[in-house]
Enzyme design. Structure first.
Site, mmCIF file in Angstrom:
data_model
loop_
_atom_site.group_PDB
_atom_site.id
_atom_site.type_symbol
_atom_site.label_atom_id
_atom_site.label_comp_id
_atom_site.label_asym_id
_atom_site.label_seq_id
_atom_site.Cartn_x
_atom_site.Cartn_y
_atom_site.Cartn_z
ATOM 1 C CG HIS A 1 -1.741 -1.032 1.566
ATOM 2 N ND1 HIS A 1 -1.349 -2.149 2.249
ATOM 3 C CD2 HIS A 1 -3.067 -1.197 1.313
ATOM 4 C CE1 HIS A 1 -2.368 -2.963 2.392
ATOM 5 N NE2 HIS A 1 -3.429 -2.425 1.832
ATOM 6 C CG ASP B 1 1.721 -0.934 3.413
ATOM 7 O OD1 ASP B 1 0.946 -0.602 4.308
ATOM 8 O OD2 ASP B 1 1.445 -1.756 2.505
HETATM 9 C C1 XUL Z 1 -7.189 -6.682 4.368
HETATM 10 C C2 XUL Z 1 -6.466 -7.039 3.138
HETATM 11 C C3 XUL Z 1 -5.709 -5.934 2.480
HETATM 12 C C4 XUL Z 1 -5.666 -6.004 0.996
HETATM 13 C C5 XUL Z 1 -4.975 -4.838 0.348
HETATM 14 O O1 XUL Z 1 -7.881 -7.727 4.955
HETATM 15 O O2 XUL Z 1 -6.472 -8.169 2.720
HETATM 16 O O3 XUL Z 1 -4.449 -5.892 3.027
HETATM 17 O O4 XUL Z 1 -5.047 -7.168 0.557
HETATM 18 O O5 XUL Z 1 -5.498 -3.620 0.730
#
Ligand code: XUL
Ligand code: CO
Length: 439
Positions: A103, A106
């Site tokens: 993300h 992150d």
């Molecule tokens: C949350 C989840 C996220 C997604 C990306 O449960 O799986 O981390 O994979 O936003």
């Protein structure tokens, strides 16, 4: 400050075969081994998730983080983010994975406004780019974090606050640019707060319409940018909201069809999200694949006794065999891969546990791949299914499938025949035992 070398004592993880007792070696994942004409590495396309492996400090709802991460200085500075990125690539290099996923928030800290956040991201992306070039490790997908910051309390694209929609759009725009710059294979949308906690305050129809509008804007911008990778939606029924709009594969497909987006999206299916939705992982994969929309997977598993999204590393051979049966049936991954959206347990707090966990997940998937390929080569399972539907390959079944019979013809057929051919056994227990031969 130079990047620390926290994994100096850990060797490059090698394949040593099933007899090895070395905990820091693969017993089954042999990247070069050929299966159905393709290497294991290219079948599985493993990816490390930045958020769990490099940001999660193993806190839970009842306690603070337990993780020991000697490279962390306790700050959320850009300099720390840059050093952490170098450490992340050292880890992935030693592990031998071809991909990673992140993300935006992150990899780089949120700034005091959008401009500063974008600048922070650019400073870390420079390092990610250098490290990608140095190691050959690539970006499987990136995504924008539209769920941590308090501004997203009511949602992002589905917020009641139009400014929040605008902020989310700007953030996704930047995340797309960064993904494109890093040569990402795809881009994920997980609607962490795109849902509701109570319908009393929610205009569901208006929120869904806004989500459709948002996705169209993303598709338009992707085209403008020239980014060729697919968009994925990742279904999850709840957590953090009580009900998320992208609740399962079927709900996502319905949303994509309703808003005329099916050509531009595939699905990223996660095991623990499937189980939270009351489905099996294989069910979700089959539903997505049946619509030609199975793109990628988030590999993890839950715990049967804990009802929440525990995001454990996948160590269940039945699960990985089932997953790989569906993936092989659809012809394998193209741009997608096996992304470990999984975290070590709070009690597994040492850096070396990050290696143990990934080795376990990779070996379990390698065994799943080998078992699935062996089941396919054996052919009894496929033959059974083919035989089970054989009444559709001839006579009245074929006429129905070819559109040559309607209610009138079927009535005439049955009036003449009187009753149906006897049914055959489904042989579930026989088939379950057959699968066990290969585990
Ligand atoms: C949350 C989840 C996220 C997604 C990306 O449960 O799986 O981390 O994979 O936003
Ligand atoms: Co996920």
């Amino acid at each position: 400050m130079a990047a620390p070398v926290p994994f100096a004592k850990i060797p490059k993880i090698q394949f040593e075969g099933p007899k090895s007792k070395n905990p820091l070696a693969f017993k089954h994942y042999n990247p070069k081994e050929m299966i159905e004409g393709k290497s294991m590495k290219d079948h599985l396309r493993f990816s490390v998730t930045y958020w769990h492996t490099f940001r999660g400090m193993l806190a839970d709802m009842f306690g603070t983080g337990t993780a020991i991460r000697p490279w962390e200085d306790g700050s959320n500075s850009v300099a720390m983010a840059q050093r952490r990125a170098r450490v992340a690539f050292q880890f992935m290099e030693k592990l031998g994975v071809p991909f990673y996923a992140f993300h935006d928030r992150d990899v780089a800290p949120e700034g005091k406004n959008l401009r500063e956040s974008n600048r922070n991201l650019d400073s870390v992306v420079e390092v990610l780019k250098e490290e990608q070039e140095r190691t050959g490790i690539r970006l499987l997908w990136a995504t924008a974090c539209l769920f941590v910051h308090p501004r997203f309390m009511h949602g992002a694209a589905t917020s009641c606050n139009a400014d929040v929609f605008a902020f989310a759009a700007a953030q996704v725009k930047k995340a797309l640019e960064v993904t494109h710059e890093l040569g990402g294979e795809g881009y994920v949308f997980w609607g962490g707060r795109e849902g509701y906690t109570t319908l009393l305050n929610t205009d569901l129809k208006r929120e869904m319409d806004h989500l459709g509008t948002f996705m169209h804007m993303a598709v338009d911008y992707k085209k403008e940018l020239g980014f060729k990778g697919p968009f994925y939606i990742e279904p999850k029924p709840k957590e953090p909201t009580k009900h998320q709009y992208d609740s399962d594969a079927a709900a996502c497909l319905n949303f994509l069809r309703e808003y005329d987006l099916l050509d531009d999206f595939k699905l990223n299916i996660e095991t623990n999200h499937a189980t939270l939705a009351g489905h099996t992982m294989q069910h979700e994969l089959e539903v997505a694949a049946a619509a030609g929309a199975l793109g990628s997977i988030d590999a993890n598993m839950g715990d049967v006794l804990l009802g929440w999204d525990t995001d454990q590393f996948p160590t269940d051979l039945y699960l990985t065999t089932q997953v790989m049966l569906t993936i092989l049936k659809m012809g394998g991954f193209t741009t997608g891969g096996t992304n470990f959206d999984a975290k070590v347990r709070r009690e597994s707090f040492e850096p070396v546990d990050l290696f143990h966990a990934h080795i376990a997940g990779m070996d379990t998937f390698a065994r799943g791949l080998k078992s699935a390929a062996a089941i396919r080569k054996d052919g009894r399972l496929a033959d059974f299914v083919k035989q089970r539907y054989s009444s559709w390959d001839k006579g009245i079944g074929r006429d129905i499938e070819r559109g040559k019979a309607g209610f009138r013809e079927l009535e005439a057929y049955m009036l003449k025949k009187g009753d149906v051919e006897p049914n055959a056994s489904g042989r579930q227990e026989y088939l379950e035992n057959l699968i066990n031969e290969f585990i």
